[in-house]
Design an enzyme around this catalytic site. Structure first.
Site, PDB file in Angstrom:
ATOM      1  N   LYS A   1      11.807   0.207  10.008  1.00 17.43           N
ATOM      2  CA  LYS A   1      11.900  -0.874   9.030  1.00 17.43           C
ATOM      3  C   LYS A   1      13.280  -0.791   8.401  1.00 17.43           C
ATOM      4  O   LYS A   1      13.530   0.040   7.524  1.00 17.43           O
ATOM      5  CB  LYS A   1      10.793  -0.700   7.983  1.00 17.43           C
ATOM      6  CG  LYS A   1      10.604  -1.939   7.127  1.00 17.43           C
ATOM      7  CD  LYS A   1       9.434  -1.795   6.186  1.00 17.43           C
ATOM      8  CE  LYS A   1       9.897  -1.276   4.868  1.00 17.43           C
ATOM      9  NZ  LYS A   1       9.229  -1.890   3.706  1.00 17.43           N
TER      10      LYS A   1
ATOM     11  N   HIS B   1      14.300   2.351   5.824  1.00 14.59           N
ATOM     12  CA  HIS B   1      15.475   2.335   4.939  1.00 14.59           C
ATOM     13  C   HIS B   1      15.014   2.195   3.488  1.00 14.59           C
ATOM     14  O   HIS B   1      13.814   2.172   3.209  1.00 14.59           O
ATOM     15  CB  HIS B   1      16.361   1.132   5.307  1.00 14.59           C
ATOM     16  CG  HIS B   1      15.680  -0.181   5.015  1.00 14.59           C
ATOM     17  ND1 HIS B   1      16.338  -1.381   4.954  1.00 14.59           N
ATOM     18  CD2 HIS B   1      14.373  -0.480   4.767  1.00 14.59           C
ATOM     19  CE1 HIS B   1      15.488  -2.351   4.677  1.00 14.59           C
ATOM     20  NE2 HIS B   1      14.299  -1.836   4.558  1.00 14.59           N
TER      21      HIS B   1
ATOM     22  N   LYS C   1      10.335   7.580   4.247  1.00 17.61           N
ATOM     23  CA  LYS C   1      11.656   7.350   3.661  1.00 17.61           C
ATOM     24  C   LYS C   1      12.217   8.698   3.231  1.00 17.61           C
ATOM     25  O   LYS C   1      11.623   9.367   2.381  1.00 17.61           O
ATOM     26  CB  LYS C   1      11.514   6.459   2.416  1.00 17.61           C
ATOM     27  CG  LYS C   1      11.136   5.001   2.680  1.00 17.61           C
ATOM     28  CD  LYS C   1      10.769   4.337   1.356  1.00 17.61           C
ATOM     29  CE  LYS C   1      10.735   2.830   1.446  1.00 17.61           C
ATOM     30  NZ  LYS C   1      10.113   2.239   0.229  1.00 17.61           N
TER      31      LYS C   1
ATOM     32  N   ASP D   1       5.231  -6.387   3.620  1.00 18.17           N
ATOM     33  CA  ASP D   1       5.201  -5.310   2.632  1.00 18.17           C
ATOM     34  C   ASP D   1       5.019  -5.989   1.287  1.00 18.17           C
ATOM     35  O   ASP D   1       5.939  -6.649   0.782  1.00 18.17           O
ATOM     36  CB  ASP D   1       6.495  -4.489   2.652  1.00 18.17           C
ATOM     37  CG  ASP D   1       6.505  -3.425   1.545  1.00 18.17           C
ATOM     38  OD1 ASP D   1       5.460  -3.248   0.887  1.00 18.17           O
ATOM     39  OD2 ASP D   1       7.555  -2.778   1.348  1.00 18.17           O
TER      40      ASP D   1
ATOM     41  N   ASP E   1       3.230   3.258   1.411  1.00 19.81           N
ATOM     42  CA  ASP E   1       4.615   3.580   1.050  1.00 19.81           C
ATOM     43  C   ASP E   1       4.610   4.252  -0.329  1.00 19.81           C
ATOM     44  O   ASP E   1       4.572   5.481  -0.421  1.00 19.81           O
ATOM     45  CB  ASP E   1       5.445   2.291   1.084  1.00 19.81           C
ATOM     46  CG  ASP E   1       6.839   2.448   0.507  1.00 19.81           C
ATOM     47  OD1 ASP E   1       7.275   3.587   0.307  1.00 19.81           O
ATOM     48  OD2 ASP E   1       7.519   1.429   0.242  1.00 19.81           O
TER      49      ASP E   1
ATOM     50  N   GLU F   1       1.797  -3.425   4.406  1.00 22.34           N
ATOM     51  CA  GLU F   1       2.246  -2.228   3.682  1.00 22.34           C
ATOM     52  C   GLU F   1       2.039  -2.428   2.186  1.00 22.34           C
ATOM     53  O   GLU F   1       2.225  -3.546   1.678  1.00 22.34           O
ATOM     54  CB  GLU F   1       3.737  -2.024   3.998  1.00 22.34           C
ATOM     55  CG  GLU F   1       4.401  -0.881   3.249  1.00 22.34           C
ATOM     56  CD  GLU F   1       5.906  -0.853   3.540  1.00 22.34           C
ATOM     57  OE1 GLU F   1       6.336  -1.276   4.640  1.00 22.34           O
ATOM     58  OE2 GLU F   1       6.655  -0.413   2.654  1.00 22.34           O
TER      59      GLU F   1
ATOM     60  N   GLU G   1      17.803  -7.039   1.190  1.00 21.93           N
ATOM     61  CA  GLU G   1      17.673  -6.483   2.543  1.00 21.93           C
ATOM     62  C   GLU G   1      18.099  -7.476   3.621  1.00 21.93           C
ATOM     63  O   GLU G   1      17.735  -7.344   4.786  1.00 21.93           O
ATOM     64  CB  GLU G   1      16.238  -5.999   2.765  1.00 21.93           C
ATOM     65  CG  GLU G   1      15.876  -4.874   1.806  1.00 21.93           C
ATOM     66  CD  GLU G   1      14.535  -4.217   2.078  1.00 21.93           C
ATOM     67  OE1 GLU G   1      13.755  -4.751   2.901  1.00 21.93           O
ATOM     68  OE2 GLU G   1      14.273  -3.172   1.478  1.00 21.93           O
TER      69      GLU G   1
ATOM     70  N   GLU H   1       8.191  -8.419   1.148  1.00 23.24           N
ATOM     71  CA  GLU H   1       8.836  -8.468   2.465  1.00 23.24           C
ATOM     72  C   GLU H   1       7.980  -9.175   3.496  1.00 23.24           C
ATOM     73  O   GLU H   1       6.788  -8.895   3.612  1.00 23.24           O
ATOM     74  CB  GLU H   1       9.128  -7.029   2.945  1.00 23.24           C
ATOM     75  CG  GLU H   1      10.005  -6.292   1.960  1.00 23.24           C
ATOM     76  CD  GLU H   1      10.222  -4.838   2.320  1.00 23.24           C
ATOM     77  OE1 GLU H   1      10.037  -4.470   3.496  1.00 23.24           O
ATOM     78  OE2 GLU H   1      10.573  -4.078   1.404  1.00 23.24           O
TER      79      GLU H   1
ATOM     80  N   SER I   1      12.184  -0.921  -5.751  1.00 24.34           N
ATOM     81  CA  SER I   1      10.748  -0.902  -6.073  1.00 24.34           C
ATOM     82  C   SER I   1      10.220   0.500  -5.780  1.00 24.34           C
ATOM     83  O   SER I   1       9.278   0.685  -5.024  1.00 24.34           O
ATOM     84  CB  SER I   1      10.011  -1.949  -5.241  1.00 24.34           C
ATOM     85  OG  SER I   1      10.157  -1.683  -3.851  1.00 24.34           O
TER      86      SER I   1
ATOM     87  N   HIS J   1      13.460  -7.550  -4.721  1.00 24.73           N
ATOM     88  CA  HIS J   1      14.659  -7.659  -3.883  1.00 24.73           C
ATOM     89  C   HIS J   1      15.276  -9.055  -3.942  1.00 24.73           C
ATOM     90  O   HIS J   1      16.294  -9.317  -3.329  1.00 24.73           O
ATOM     91  CB  HIS J   1      14.339  -7.306  -2.428  1.00 24.73           C
ATOM     92  CG  HIS J   1      13.834  -5.908  -2.272  1.00 24.73           C
ATOM     93  ND1 HIS J   1      13.200  -5.459  -1.144  1.00 24.73           N
ATOM     94  CD2 HIS J   1      13.881  -4.854  -3.125  1.00 24.73           C
ATOM     95  CE1 HIS J   1      12.871  -4.187  -1.305  1.00 24.73           C
ATOM     96  NE2 HIS J   1      13.266  -3.802  -2.500  1.00 24.73           N
TER      97      HIS J   1
END
Ligand code: PGA
Ligand code: ZN
Length: 423
Positions: free
Chosen positions: A387, A364, A336, A243, A311, A284, A208, A165, A41, A156
């Site tokens: 994270k 990550h 990141k 997230d 993010d 997030e 994840e 998330e 993403s 994901h």
């Protein structure tokens, strides 16, 4: 002084079985490796991840980036002092000459940058996190409060119009190792609950390492997480973070979650209700990557009490962070390394965020490798939060395990911020 003797890049596989770049750097003092993660993403303002676009690996090969390391970057970096991180990174930026590493690829520049850092740390007889601390000008001793993504949704998990998330944060622990144990016990309790409720289908996992049970909405997932924390005995110690990765469910001014449609204002109200009903302390990417007004409204509405993390909005870019500071768009930056593509620029982004007393979460990507550099990075900058996904699969646990080693190495000097995770 530690001279780079040779640089060799190769195509390896990430945790999704897709190609990524590894760099092997020979220096006077040994051989050092660095590997590049990859997002699913990804934000559109990120530095360029160079893919071959040819038949092999469905277009995702990275042989062009590999060639850029071996034939272009090597010429400029071999023979230099790996201990001069800024000069190394600036030389590569100059060689690239674009705003977004469009010529060489962030996936070519980043592993060279990280491998140089590892060589320089070893040459000084320092652990990687200690040397990052030296570069960042801090006494590195803070272990992060982890955000562990135990339920995966969205891209994901092969889902559309979905929050991505759902994370646990063991804020009530007295140190990192205890926090990790609380989170693992809650993760295992969740697994049992899901198995009982949905059978084998309930404990399948996403990119994840978090579960992807047939529970369509956020409230349902948070309730199951609350039940798991209760059954594990950590109800008071564990809080939650989300997230939303909302750029993925935003189109033409409308946010769609499941069968519900929201304007930015309505979405901010929806999040306000969520944080009132559940112990959610951090959200997030609640708004889309260019919806600056939506972000401002969200931060106005919940930013006093809740951590509002950017993010895709910020993409670890000091310039976008400056803009977000001016507009009061967030109060926390996700970091990141491959969003910006070099160690020095990552450290610049962290400095910029810190100027405004924002919290920092080192993260990550959904596509990861066994390289645990980001564990050293988060301690090296006293980041305070990490994270790294669920405590499952070795691409994630490589980072959690590295943090266990670092906490042990720091001994009595190690700090864990717990409930003061925002610094
Ligand atoms: P990504 O997801 O690595 O697929 O971009 C992680 C995140 O959004 O934080
Ligand atoms: Zn995100």
């Amino acid at each position: 002084m530690v001279l780079v003797k040779s640089l060799k890049a190769r195509e390896i596989l990430d945790s999704r079985g897709e190609p990524t770049v590894e760099v092997e750097l020979c220096a006077e003092n040994g051989v050092f490796f660095a590997m590049v993660p990859s997002g699913a993403s990804a934000g559109s303002h990120e530095a360029l991840e160079m893919r071959d676009g040819e038949k092999r690996f469905g277009g995702k090969g990275v042989l062009k980036a590999v060639k850029n390391v071996n034939e272009v970057i090597a010429k400029k970096i071999v023979g230099r002092d790996a201990g001069r991180q800024k000069e190394i990174d600036e030389a590569m930026l100059e060689l690239d000459g674009t705003e977004n590493k469009g010529r060489l690829g962030a996936n070519a520049v980043l592993p060279v940058s990280i491998a140089c850092l590892k060589a320089a740390a070893a040459a000084k007889g320092k652990k990687v996190f200690e040397y990052v601390g030296e570069l960042a000008g801090v006494n590195a001793c803070v272990l992060p409060v982890p955000q562990l993504n135990v339920m995966n949704g969205g891209k994901h998990a092969g889902q559309e119009n979905d929050v991505q998330e759902h994370m646990l944060m063991p804020v009530g622990a007295k140190n990192y190792a205890e926090g990790l144990r609380m989170a693992c016990e809650t993760y295992q309790a969740l697994k049992k609950i899901l198995k009982k409720k949905f059978g084998a289908r309930g404990t399948l996992i996403g990119d994840e390492g978090g579960f992807v049970p047939p529970v369509a909405n956020v409230e349902g997932r948070l309730e199951l997480m609350a039940q798991a924390a209760r059954e594990a005995g950590w109800e008071k110690e564990v809080v939650f973070a989300l997230d939303c990765a909302s750029t993925e469910f935003y189109k033409d001014g409308v946010y769609t979650i499941g069968d519900k449609r929201f304007s930015s204002g309505e979405l901010a109200d929806y999040y306000s209700q969520l944080v009132a009903r559940f112990p959610v302390v951090s959200i997030e990417d609640g708004m889309s990557e260019d919806d600056w007004e939506g972000w401002q409204e969200l931060t106005r509405k919940i930013g006093g009490k809740t951590q509002v993390v950017g993010d895709d909005l910020l993409v670890t870019n000091a310039e976008r962070i400056k803009k977000a500071v001016e507009l009061k768009a967030v109060n926390s930056a996700l970091i990141k390394v491959n969003q910006i593509g070099s160690v020095s620029e990552t450290l610049d982004a962290i400095v910029e965020a810190r100027k405004s007393k924002w919290s920092v979460v080192v993260s990550h990507r959904s596509g990861e490798t066994e390289d645990a550099f980001i564990a050293d990075l988060v301690v090296g900058v006293n980041g305070g939060q990490s994270k790294f996904g669920a405590p499952a699969r070795s691409d994630r646990n490589a980072k959690y395990n590295e943090l266990l080693r670092i906490e042990e190495a720091l001994g009595a000097k190690a700090k864990y911020l717990g409930r003061k995770f925002r610094g």
